[in-house]
Structure formats: structure tokens, C-alpha cells
Write a protein that holds these residues in place. Structure first.
Motif, PDB file in Angstrom:
ATOM      1  N   LEU A 129       0.828  -1.207   0.000  1.00  0.00           N
ATOM      2  CA  LEU A 129       0.000   0.000   0.000  1.00  0.00           C
ATOM      3  C   LEU A 129       0.865   1.260   0.000  1.00  0.00           C
ATOM      4  O   LEU A 129       0.527   2.251  -0.655  1.00  0.00           O
ATOM      5  N   LYS A 130       1.988   1.222   0.720  1.00  0.00           N
ATOM      6  CA  LYS A 130       2.892   2.381   0.733  1.00  0.00           C
ATOM      7  C   LYS A 130       3.484   2.635  -0.649  1.00  0.00           C
ATOM      8  O   LYS A 130       3.675   3.788  -1.049  1.00  0.00           O
ATOM      9  N   VAL A 131       3.779   1.552  -1.359  1.00  0.00           N
ATOM     10  CA  VAL A 131       4.298   1.714  -2.717  1.00  0.00           C
ATOM     11  C   VAL A 131       3.221   2.298  -3.629  1.00  0.00           C
ATOM     12  O   VAL A 131       3.518   2.851  -4.693  1.00  0.00           O
ATOM     13  N   GLY A 132       1.961   2.202  -3.192  1.00  0.00           N
ATOM     14  CA  GLY A 132       0.864   2.796  -3.954  1.00  0.00           C
ATOM     15  C   GLY A 132       0.916   4.313  -3.997  1.00  0.00           C
ATOM     16  O   GLY A 132       0.268   4.933  -4.851  1.00  0.00           O
ATOM     17  N   VAL A 133       1.699   4.931  -3.098  1.00  0.00           N
ATOM     18  CA  VAL A 133       1.820   6.402  -3.097  1.00  0.00           C
ATOM     19  C   VAL A 133       2.422   6.897  -4.413  1.00  0.00           C
ATOM     20  O   VAL A 133       1.818   7.732  -5.094  1.00  0.00           O
ATOM     21  N   PRO A 134       3.622   6.425  -4.818  1.00  0.00           N
ATOM     22  CA  PRO A 134       4.135   6.877  -6.116  1.00  0.00           C
ATOM     23  C   PRO A 134       3.270   6.420  -7.287  1.00  0.00           C
ATOM     24  O   PRO A 134       3.172   7.128  -8.288  1.00  0.00           O
ATOM     25  N   ALA A 135       2.639   5.250  -7.159  1.00  0.00           N
ATOM     26  CA  ALA A 135       1.761   4.780  -8.232  1.00  0.00           C
ATOM     27  C   ALA A 135       0.617   5.761  -8.462  1.00  0.00           C
ATOM     28  O   ALA A 135       0.297   6.120  -9.606  1.00  0.00           O
ATOM     29  N   LEU A 136      -0.011   6.204  -7.369  1.00  0.00           N
ATOM     30  CA  LEU A 136      -1.100   7.178  -7.466  1.00  0.00           C
ATOM     31  C   LEU A 136      -0.585   8.496  -8.041  1.00  0.00           C
ATOM     32  O   LEU A 136      -1.235   9.117  -8.886  1.00  0.00           O
ATOM     33  N   LEU A 137       0.586   8.919  -7.589  1.00  0.00           N
ATOM     34  CA  LEU A 137       1.140  10.191  -8.059  1.00  0.00           C
ATOM     35  C   LEU A 137       1.472  10.157  -9.553  1.00  0.00           C
ATOM     36  O   LEU A 137       1.297  11.155 -10.261  1.00  0.00           O
ATOM     37  N   TYR A 138       1.939   9.004 -10.037  1.00  0.00           N
ATOM     38  CA  TYR A 138       2.243   8.899 -11.464  1.00  0.00           C
ATOM     39  C   TYR A 138       0.973   9.020 -12.314  1.00  0.00           C
ATOM     40  O   TYR A 138       0.983   9.647 -13.384  1.00  0.00           O
ATOM     41  N   VAL A 139      -0.115   8.432 -11.844  1.00  0.00           N
ATOM     42  CA  VAL A 139      -1.382   8.538 -12.571  1.00  0.00           C
ATOM     43  C   VAL A 139      -1.887   9.974 -12.542  1.00  0.00           C
ATOM     44  O   VAL A 139      -2.350  10.510 -13.559  1.00  0.00           O
TER      45      VAL A 139
ATOM     46  N   PHE B 259      10.564   9.149  -3.686  1.00  0.00           N
ATOM     47  CA  PHE B 259       9.893   8.303  -2.694  1.00  0.00           C
ATOM     48  C   PHE B 259      10.083   6.826  -3.035  1.00  0.00           C
ATOM     49  O   PHE B 259      10.356   6.000  -2.147  1.00  0.00           O
ATOM     50  N   PHE B 260       9.975   6.483  -4.328  1.00  0.00           N
ATOM     51  CA  PHE B 260      10.182   5.091  -4.728  1.00  0.00           C
ATOM     52  C   PHE B 260      11.636   4.684  -4.529  1.00  0.00           C
ATOM     53  O   PHE B 260      11.927   3.543  -4.156  1.00  0.00           O
ATOM     54  N   GLU B 261      12.561   5.611  -4.764  1.00  0.00           N
ATOM     55  CA  GLU B 261      13.974   5.328  -4.489  1.00  0.00           C
ATOM     56  C   GLU B 261      14.177   5.021  -3.013  1.00  0.00           C
ATOM     57  O   GLU B 261      14.916   4.099  -2.650  1.00  0.00           O
ATOM     58  N   MET B 262      13.520   5.794  -2.159  1.00  0.00           N
ATOM     59  CA  MET B 262      13.620   5.569  -0.714  1.00  0.00           C
ATOM     60  C   MET B 262      13.080   4.193  -0.350  1.00  0.00           C
ATOM     61  O   MET B 262      13.662   3.481   0.476  1.00  0.00           O
ATOM     62  N   MET B 263      11.973   3.780  -0.992  1.00  0.00           N
ATOM     63  CA  MET B 263      11.412   2.453  -0.742  1.00  0.00           C
ATOM     64  C   MET B 263      12.360   1.353  -1.230  1.00  0.00           C
ATOM     65  O   MET B 263      12.511   0.310  -0.582  1.00  0.00           O
ATOM     66  N   LEU B 264      13.012   1.578  -2.365  1.00  0.00           N
ATOM     67  CA  LEU B 264      13.922   0.575  -2.910  1.00  0.00           C
ATOM     68  C   LEU B 264      15.158   0.397  -2.036  1.00  0.00           C
ATOM     69  O   LEU B 264      15.659  -0.723  -1.875  1.00  0.00           O
ATOM     70  N   LYS B 265      15.656   1.482  -1.474  1.00  0.00           N
ATOM     71  CA  LYS B 265      16.894   1.418  -0.706  1.00  0.00           C
ATOM     72  C   LYS B 265      16.658   1.060   0.757  1.00  0.00           C
ATOM     73  O   LYS B 265      17.596   0.751   1.466  1.00  0.00           O
ATOM     74  N   ASN B 266      15.410   1.123   1.195  1.00  0.00           N
ATOM     75  CA  ASN B 266      15.029   0.630   2.522  1.00  0.00           C
ATOM     76  C   ASN B 266      14.100  -0.562   2.323  1.00  0.00           C
ATOM     77  O   ASN B 266      12.904  -0.489   2.575  1.00  0.00           O
ATOM     78  N   THR B 267      14.670  -1.633   1.819  1.00  0.00           N
ATOM     79  CA  THR B 267      13.867  -2.745   1.312  1.00  0.00           C
ATOM     80  C   THR B 267      13.216  -3.582   2.396  1.00  0.00           C
ATOM     81  O   THR B 267      12.164  -4.176   2.184  1.00  0.00           O
TER      82      THR B 267
END
Length: 268
Positions: free
Chosen positions: A36-46, A143-151
Motif C-alpha cells: 500500500l505504501k508503494v501505492g503512493v508513487p503509483a497514485l502520483l504517477y497517474v 519516494f520510490f527510491e527511498m522504498m527501494l533502498k530501505n527494502t
């Protein structure tokens, strides 16, 4: 918009091959809060896509083209705010040079669009939309970079699947809300041809590669890579397809992009 569900299927297939079904279920379905947290950038891209469509309808091409390159600078700003990254004065200067270079590379000598019919309120709407699009682009990427690097033990493959799944849900919901009549009349996959599937496959692999770049490098380097890809695409269009012309603005933009890349990479 209709590409998202095909892209998520391709991405999930690649992840299944690399991670296995159990890992996919554990990290994507059972760990639903992280998904759901990864949904933040997904929503922003749309949202960003919708803002860009609106700005295109309310701005002339030159204003749109120049203003949208501010996403390069917003990416740098959010890298500082969210990731505590330090950027030297030389690197800031190189980013400004890169912004100017990309604008010149993409500059097309064409008949200007008649903007007399656009009211001042329309132009303000277009500018606000494209400025918000630049902000959402920078924030979502970092934000997605932050999610990727804090896996938290999750691989880049899992993160990409989470992003693709959330993007699919958000984009499909938006599609149903805005294109009900078209879908009811023509069907969801109207006019899907082999070339469309080839583009979807390319986009899916491209998304996975971007995830790798962001994880092991950063969003600012991704911006440089994207700028260089624009130049390479333009050069192919000029020398292979003969659809573009090598102009003075393109040559100057090419020189600025190369200069900015060297400046950024050699700056301490």
C-alpha cells in the motif's frame, strides 16, 4: 492507461522467474501494508499523467516543453529533503545546464499553436497543472527510491511488482471512471495490435531496468540517463529514419547535455 494490466502481468512473470511464487505471495499479498505504501508513487504517477494532459490542452507547446523540464530540479530538491543527499554548487550548475540542454534538444521548429483562443485563466490552469506535475514527478521518483533502498528484505523485483500492481489498480479505476462509454462500445482492448504488445513489453522491461538504476544509483543519475536516451532517440530519428533534422538548437543542446554529464560526474 490500458497498458498497465498487461505490464503488471509481464512484470509479475519476470518476478516469478527470479523470486518464486512463495516470495511473491509473502511480500506482495501478505505484506499488504508495504504494498500500500508503494501505492503512493503509483497514485502520483497517474495524477501526473492527468495533469500533463490538462496542461497540454491549455498551454502552447513551447511553454509546456520549457516548464516540464523543471522536473529535473524538483527531483534534486526532493533528493535533498527525503534522502538527506548533499548536492554541491557545481552539481546544481550541471543540473541547470542539463535542463537547458534537454529543452534545446527537444525544441522543434514548427508553426506555433494559436494561443489567442486561450484565455488567461486557461493559461494559468495549464501552468499550475504542469508545475504540480513536476512536483509529483520529483516526489514520486525519490519516494520510490527511498522504498527501494530501505527494502526490509525485499528485492528490487518485488518492489517493481508492488509498484506495477498498485499502478494497475489506480489506472484501471481511473479508466473506468473516465472512459466508460468507449469501453462499453469498443471493448477494453480495442485496436490492440502486435506493435502495441511490443511497446508494452519494452515498457515493462524498461520499468524493471529503471528500478535497478534507482536502487543501485539514484534518481538524479536516472535523469541524466533519460536525457542521454532522448539524444540517442533523436539521433536515430535524424540519421536512420530521416524524420528529424539536425538543427543548431539540437547541436547546442547535445553539447550542453554532454557538458552537464561530465560536470556532474566529476564534481566531488
Amino acid at each position: 492507461k490500458q497498458w498497465y494490466q498487461r505490464r503488471v502481468a509481464i512484470t509479475a512473470g519476470i518476478v516469478l522467474y527470479n523470486e518464486g511464487l512463495e516470495q511473491l505471495k509473502r511480500h506482495v499479498i501478505k505484506d499488504w501494508f508495504t504494498t500500500l505504501k508503494v501505492g503512493v508513487p503509483a497514485l502520483l504517477y497517474v495524477i501526473q499523467n492527468q495533469l500533463l494532459f490538462t496542461s497540454l490542452a491549455n498551454l502552447d507547446p513551447a511553454t509546456y516543453q520549457i516548464t516540464y523540464q523543471l522536473k529535473i530540479l524538483t527531483t534534486a530538491v526532493f533528493s535533498i529533503v527525503l534522502l538527506n543527499r548533499s548536492i554541491s554548487k557545481t552539481q546544481w550548475f550541471s543540473l541547470l545546464v542539463l535542463t537547458c540542454g534537454v529543452i534545446l534538444v527537444q525544441w522543434k521548429d514548427s508553426t506555433p499553436r494559436d494561443t489567442d483562443s486561450l484565455s488567461d485563466s486557461n493559461k494559468v490552469t495549464g501552468l499550475l497543472c504542469i508545475l504540480f506535475a513536476c512536483l509529483t514527478s520529483g516526489f514520486a521518483g525519490v519516494f520510490f527510491e527511498m522504498m527501494l533502498k530501505n527494502t526490509g528484505g525485499q528485492s528490487v523485483w518485488i518492489r517493481n511488482t508492488q509498484l506495477a500492481l498498485c499502478s494497475c489498480v489506480v489506472a484501471f479505476t481511473n479508466l473506468l471512471l473516465t472512459e466508460q462509454t468507449f469501453i462499453a462500445t469498443n471493448g477494453l482492448f480495442h485496436d490492440f495490435q502486435p506493435v502495441v504488445y511490443a511497446i508494452i513489453l519494452s515498457q515493462a522491461y524498461g520499468g524493471l531496468l529503471i528500478g535497478m538504476v534507482v536502487k543501485y544509483a539514484d534518481n538524479i543519475l536516472k535523469v541524466f540517463a533519460t536525457s542521454i536516451s532522448i539524444i540517442l532517440s533523436s539521433l536515430i530519428g535524424i540519421f536512420y529514419f530521416k524524420e528529424l533534422t539536425f538543427t543548431a538548437s539540437f547541436g547546442l543542446g547535445l553539447a550542453l547535455v554532454v557538458t552537464s554529464t561530465v560536470l556532474y560526474s566529476t564534481s566531488p
